[in-house]
Design a protein around this motif. Structure first.
Motif, PDB file in Angstrom:
ATOM      1  N   ASN A 143       8.459   4.684  -6.694  1.00  0.00           N
ATOM      2  CA  ASN A 143       8.321   3.290  -6.555  1.00  0.00           C
ATOM      3  C   ASN A 143       9.732   2.676  -6.990  1.00  0.00           C
ATOM      4  N   LYS A 179       0.849  -0.733  -0.249  1.00  0.00           N
ATOM      5  CA  LYS A 179       0.588   0.071   0.584  1.00  0.00           C
ATOM      6  C   LYS A 179       0.498   0.835   0.193  1.00  0.00           C
ATOM      7  N   ASP A 188       2.544   2.285  -3.193  1.00  0.00           N
ATOM      8  CA  ASP A 188       0.968   2.428  -4.235  1.00  0.00           C
ATOM      9  C   ASP A 188       1.340   3.158  -4.389  1.00  0.00           C
TER      10      ASP A 188
END
Length: 514
Positions: A496, A486, A489
């Motif tokens: 990322n 999470k 995300d």
């Protein structure tokens, strides 16, 4: 010990004896050895006890437990008194699960004795901070008590008649006792059998080829190398090495203090004077030897030696090392002196007047997590980094759920990134709640593995986290994995990429042996 009060007429028949043998054999089937049921008492009769009282039942070995079950017979009663958190005799063959085995094999009714009538309020508070899963409470009329944090050099200034000094190891006690005696303090080390063991080591040293007392230090070094070779590649090699080092250090200290000695017999004579089974004005004792003892003022010497850890240490051995700390902290009736640096206690700002601030406290009952010292773990860079992070974390005050939500709430409410991060943290807290029931402990764990980014596998490999079941372990890994998914995300594409390497620290279930 037990005694029989049965009359000749009330003794069991041969048929009952046979049935009793079968029953005892069934109840003791977890022991691989075959027991011979025959008690050689007066007139060769086999007696059964109407009632059997077992004290310190947590330290029975399998043979003693089987004998206890046999003595009770078909109709006898067993009253077993013990504390599983004081199981510390595993090194001598005691069964670490003795208490639980008694409950299991006899279907016993457990009657808790959780009120401590010895220790003051502050001492109980310290124990509960380190071991929140142990059901112990101070007596209603308990005094406040005092906890002192001192250095080793201060002992001589503070010690007085009637004081007890306890330690995990023997060698520091021998050294300190000699120091006290040199300053006119009447002191002895408790346990003639401990001294006898050192004397046996001296006898072995004297048997070495070419031995001469003139070159005693060389002989000790030769003896050490021989023993180390014998321990090589044994499962408990590190444990045996530590015990050997403790004994030989004690012997070296005695040798150095007895400059007038001309033979090993002279050293053995001094050992007989140094070790005693009787209490002296100042008594020094290992924690093992002092279990069951108490005193108004207790000095915990070399506090940093607890809990001891070593390579290939088994779960039950680590548990017993933690039990030794628990035993040490529950001996005092008034004043507790913690001597030297340790990871499990930091004096509060108001010294002994405030509730103790305990670092590296156990995190929760359900997972029995603790942060003992990494001092004796493998000296790799990875472990050294983990140690610095753990020690830094330990000195911070515990973060509560309220503090966590407050800190994240300061971020802009309309920012999707912070909103998602906050939500991920809240869901992680929710997933861990069934395992970490204590909010403070749960927050401490989250801070350690998330904020300080300490790999769970480092904590596991170094013995700093322990699971009570594979289900708990799996649930913790699942919760942590879910959080990072999470979290990532919520990051943008650049973030990322930045965290790709970090995510590999958290193993998938395929990588973990449950």
């Amino acid at each position: 010990m037990w005694s029989s009060t049965q009359s000749q007429e009330s003794r069991p028949s041969n048929e009952e004896n046979l049935r009793e043998k079968e029953l005892c054999s069934e109840s003791a089937n977890y022991v691989t050895e075959k027991w011979v049921y025959c008690l050689d008492v007066e007139h060769n009769h086999n007696f059964f006890a109407n009632s059997t009282l077992v004290h310190n039942c947590q330290d029975l070995n399998p043979l003693q437990l089987s004998l206890t079950l046999m003595l009770a017979g078909l109709t006898g009663r067993i009253l077993a008194v013990g504390d599983p958190r004081q199981a510390i005799m595993g090194f001598a063959g005691a069964d670490n699960q003795s208490y639980n085995n008694i409950v299991r094999l006899t279907g016993a009714t457990e009657l808790p004795l959780s009120i401590c009538y010895r220790c003051p309020l502050q001492h109980i508070a310290l124990v509960k901070s380190i071991f929140p899963y142990i059901p112990i409470e101070a007596a209603p009329d308990a005094i406040e008590g005092i906890i002192h944090k001192i250095e080793s050099k201060d002992i001589e200034k503070l010690v007085k008649h009637g004081d007890i000094i306890i330690c995990r190891k023997t060698a520091p006690l021998v050294s300190l006792c000699i120091r006290l005696i040199s300053q006119g303090v009447k002191a002895t080390v408790k346990g003639r059998d401990v001294g006898d063991f050192l004397k046996k080591e001296l006898d072995q040293i004297a048997k070495l080829p070419g031995y001469s007392f003139k070159f005693f230090n060389d002989a000790v070094d030769q003896y050490r190398q021989i023993k180390l070779q014998q321990y090589l590649n044994l499962d408990n090699e590190d444990e045996l090495k530590q015990r050997l080092a403790d004994r030989l250090e004690a012997i070296a200290t005695i040798y150095q203090s007895q400059t007038q000695a001309t033979s090993i017999e002279s050293l053995k004579y001094y050992i007989d004077e140094l070790f005693s089974d009787d209490n002296s004005p100042v008594t020094l004792s290992t924690i093992h030897k002092f279990k069951g003892g108490e005193g108004e003022r207790i000095f915990v010497h070399k506090a940093g030696d607890m809990p001891m850890v070593w390579r290939n240490q088994r779960d039950w051995q680590l548990e017993q090392e933690q039990n030794l700390l628990y035993v040490a902290l529950t001996r005092s009736k008034s004043e507790l002196f913690i001597v030297g640096e340790c990871d499990w206690y930091k004096p509060p700002s108001g010294f002994a007047s405030d509730a103790p601030n305990v670092a590296n406290a156990a995190l929760t009952q359900s997972t029995q997590c603790a942060f003992p010292s990494l001092r004796e773990a493998a000296p790799t860079e990875r472990y050294a980094n983990a140690q610095r992070l753990v020690e830094r974390t330990a000195t911070d005050s515990l973060t509560t759920d309220k503090q966590i939500s407050t800190s994240t709430a300061t971020q802009p409410e309309n920012d999707d990134y912070f909103s998602l991060c906050r939500k991920a943290r809240e869901e992680l807290d929710k997933e861990l709640t069934p395992i970490f029931k204590n909010a403070n402990s749960r927050a401490k764990f989250i801070k350690t593995v998330i904020d300080d980014d300490i790999d769970l596998r480092i904590l596991e490999s170094s013995g700093k986290i322990k699971y009570t079941s594979s289900e708990n372990k799996k649930a913790v890994y699942t919760a942590i994995e879910n959080y990072w998914e999470k979290y990532f995300d919520a990051e943008d594409e650049d973030e990322n990429e930045k965290h790709d390497d970090s995510s590999s620290l958290w193993p998938s279930f395929d990588d973990v042996d449950f």
